[in-house]
Design an enzyme around this catalytic site. Structure first.
Site, PDB file in Angstrom:
ATOM      1  N   ASP A 169      -9.332  -0.231   2.074  1.00  0.00           N
ATOM      2  CA  ASP A 169      -9.385   0.296   0.700  1.00  0.00           C
ATOM      3  C   ASP A 169     -10.697  -0.073   0.027  1.00  0.00           C
ATOM      4  O   ASP A 169     -11.332   0.752  -0.644  1.00  0.00           O
ATOM      5  CB  ASP A 169      -8.215  -0.259  -0.132  1.00  0.00           C
ATOM      6  CG  ASP A 169      -6.888   0.394   0.221  1.00  0.00           C
ATOM      7  OD1 ASP A 169      -6.899   1.316   1.059  1.00  0.00           O
ATOM      8  OD2 ASP A 169      -5.853  -0.013  -0.322  1.00  0.00           O
ATOM      9  N   ASP A 191       0.846  -1.190   0.000  1.00  0.00           N
ATOM     10  CA  ASP A 191       0.000   0.000   0.000  1.00  0.00           C
ATOM     11  C   ASP A 191       0.882   1.241   0.000  1.00  0.00           C
ATOM     12  O   ASP A 191       1.663   1.460   0.933  1.00  0.00           O
ATOM     13  CB  ASP A 191      -0.906  -0.012   1.232  1.00  0.00           C
ATOM     14  CG  ASP A 191      -1.826   1.197   1.274  1.00  0.00           C
ATOM     15  OD1 ASP A 191      -2.708   1.302   0.406  1.00  0.00           O
ATOM     16  OD2 ASP A 191      -1.643   2.043   2.165  1.00  0.00           O
ATOM     17  N   THR A 234      -3.270   5.283  -4.127  1.00  0.00           N
ATOM     18  CA  THR A 234      -2.192   6.052  -3.495  1.00  0.00           C
ATOM     19  C   THR A 234      -0.869   5.894  -4.244  1.00  0.00           C
ATOM     20  O   THR A 234      -0.136   6.859  -4.425  1.00  0.00           O
ATOM     21  CB  THR A 234      -2.005   5.600  -2.036  1.00  0.00           C
ATOM     22  OG1 THR A 234      -1.850   4.178  -1.993  1.00  0.00           O
ATOM     23  CG2 THR A 234      -3.226   5.967  -1.204  1.00  0.00           C
ATOM     24  N   THR A 235      -0.580   4.671  -4.686  1.00  0.00           N
ATOM     25  CA  THR A 235       0.652   4.444  -5.444  1.00  0.00           C
ATOM     26  C   THR A 235       0.578   5.150  -6.793  1.00  0.00           C
ATOM     27  O   THR A 235       1.561   5.759  -7.245  1.00  0.00           O
ATOM     28  CB  THR A 235       0.885   2.939  -5.649  1.00  0.00           C
ATOM     29  OG1 THR A 235       0.892   2.293  -4.376  1.00  0.00           O
ATOM     30  CG2 THR A 235       2.207   2.683  -6.353  1.00  0.00           C
TER      31      THR A 235
END
Length: 544
Positions: A395, A65, A98-99
């Site tokens: 998530d 994550d 997020t990545t």
């Protein structure tokens, strides 16, 4: 300090400050941003790799994550911290992507550096980037797919996409997707403008033991505390719940004091008075009719005895966050003073019960006044598995909630980014200034997502990108890469879909961070107090 003469600028400098200016400052900032993005790049996609992070105490975190990795890393460079903030904002706003946000920020900086080296001014680049981001938002509006909140199949696709590549969460994807949907629908509030979802209404409790498939959804609150005494009732029906933030114990003397006791009788009087004070506190609770007490602080042994005699179920040292959830769910008021307890402060639940979960005792508060209270109990073989499962499920909960609120999704697998890149290049050809170069650079940066997905899947990224561009030129807007087969296919048919907000938030926040970093041409870093004779402060130009 130099005096201002003949229109010349004056300078004030601390003696121990470091200053980097112009192109050097931009290069260092860009390098720092790219380094952070590269740190998480290999985690992107279903076949992304995990990172093991070990802190100074030896605690281990294993995850892919992006937000968790960047939060755990010890990053000091101010420009690098901006990329971390992008990932954090993405996590707060949407929960997933997020990545993608971090990698996109790094690639925007890479393309900007290439343009700066060619002589394009950073101001032109930032202007072009802003135009490109605005165009992306416009184009996204034309390629979104509307889904109904009642369309459980589509919601399951969204949840499954969020869980894909999340390690342990992927092992029981169907089960966890269903649980995520049920949990979100339980707390969703229907308003005139649509649905509103507050994920904070969902309590997640972790339990080491059993397997992931034992994970369950409870229609009520689960508090990770047991009864303070085993002889208290194990189950209370028609629970009248008292929440206290004060300690149910003897009030210790706060100031330094000395009590002189000269006889056994005086000692006995002192002990008796202490008992009377504790009993008075318990009596104040009993007279309200409460049969369940959750205390945020401690409960004295003697107080436990009196509560037990009164047939009251009591838990102590309950977390503040759990106290607030109990107040919200049961309608109780958190009482702060034992002398001001009122019947109106009590909350209600159909039952409060202590249950044994494979060796761990927890308190279940069921049938709450507010039916939106739900809890998830996660099971796993080790602490690391349960922690990873919690991140994955969080998530999934967030993206399902976003879908309920917005009702709009786009396809994944890099399809959306390639479509945006193609449309941006068409838009760039209509521009006359140098901003055209920046918009083309933005388009190239977007394609880093399908490239990275292919690289992490062990597929040739150039072949995949060429094939995807060809498909999109033919009008196949949903053509993306299947990292398992290495083929370019329709992502909707592959059930790879994401909330629209994941893309808009990632693009907007990445653009803002890149623009902010590119506009910096002077970095002044203080390295401590100035030596004698100088005044503390930064290098400041006081010129015209």
């Amino acid at each position: 300090m130099a005096a201002r003469m003949a229109g010349q600028p004056a300078y004030y400098s601390g003696n121990r400050n470091q200053r980097t200016r112009g192109h050097d400052a931009q290069s260092i900032n860009i390098l720092a941003g790219k380094a952070v993005a590269n740190a998480v790049r290999s985690t992107l996609g279903p076949k992304g790799m995990d990172k093991m992070l070990v802190d100074s105490l030896g605690d281990i975190v294993i995850t892919n994550d992006g937000a968790t990795i960047l939060k755990e890393m010890d990053i000091e460079h101010p420009a690098a911290k901006m990329v971390v903030e992008v990932s954090k904002t993405q996590d707060d706003e949407v929960g997933d992507g997020t990545t993608t946000a971090a990698v996109l920020t790094g690639e925007l900086l890479t393309k900007a550096e290439e343009l700066i080296n060619k002589g394009v001014h950073p101001t032109i680049i930032t202007s072009g980037y802003r135009q490109a981001a605005a165009k992306c938002e416009e184009v996204l509006g034309t390629i979104t797919i509307d889904i109904s909140p009642e369309d459980r199949t589509a919601l399951k696709k969204v949840a499954s996409t969020a869980l894909t590549g999340k390690g342990e969460g992927e092992l029981q994807m169907d089960l966890l997707s269903e649980i995520a949907i049920d949990a979100v629908l339980s707390v969703a509030e229907k308003t005139d403008s649509g649905y509103k979802v507050d994920i904070e209404d969902i309590t997640i409790e972790k339990h080491e033991g059993g397997s992931i498939k034992d994970t369950e959804l409870v229609k009520g609150l689960v508090i990770d505390k047991d009864r303070v005494r085993p002889n208290m009732p194990q189950r209370v029906d028609n629970a009248k719940i008292m929440l206290t933030s004060f300690a149910i114990e003897f009030n210790k003397i706060e100031k330094d004091a000395e009590i002189k006791i000269t006889s056994p009788e005086q000692m006995q009087l002192f002990v008796d008075q202490e008992e009377r004070m504790i009993k008075a506190k318990v009596d104040n609770i009993i007279q309200t009719g409460a049969n369940v007490v959750f205390c945020q602080k401690g409960i004295d042994d003697l107080a436990q005895y009196y509560l037990e005699k009164a047939g009251i179920y009591a838990c102590r040292r309950v977390k503040k966050s759990d106290m607030e959830k109990l107040a919200r769910s049961t309608g109780a008021t958190i009482v702060q003073d034992d002398t001001e307890i009122l019947i109106e402060d009590l909350g209600y639940a159909e039952s409060v019960e202590e249950r044994d979960l494979k060796g761990t005792k927890m308190t279940f508060v069921m049938g709450c006044k507010d039916a939106k209270a739900v809890s998830l109990i996660l099971h796993g073989g080790t602490t690391h598995i349960v922690d990873s499962l919690k991140r994955a499920l969080n998530d999934a909960l967030r993206v399902v909630g976003v879908c309920l609120e917005d009702g709009k999704v786009v396809v994944g697998g890099g399809a959306t980014e390639v479509e945006l890149a193609m449309r941006l290049r068409q838009y760039a050809s209509t521009l006359k200034g140098r901003e055209q170069l920046a918009v083309n650079g933005f388009a190239d940066a977007l394609e880093v997502i399908p490239q990275t997905l292919a690289e992490n899947g062990g597929i040739d990224p150039i072949d995949i990108l060429v094939e995807m561009r060809s498909q999109h030129e033919k009008g196949n807007k949903r053509a993306g890469v299947n990292v398992y087969t290495g083929k370019v296919v329709d992502m909707w048919d592959e059930n790879v879909i994401e909330p629209l907000r994941v893309k808009t938030q990632a693009i907007n926040s990445a653009t803002e961070a890149a623009v902010m970093i590119l506009r910096i041409d002077d970095v002044v870093a203080s390295s401590g107090k100035s030596s004698a004779g100088g005044m503390p402060g930064s290098d400041v130009e006081l010129g015209e």
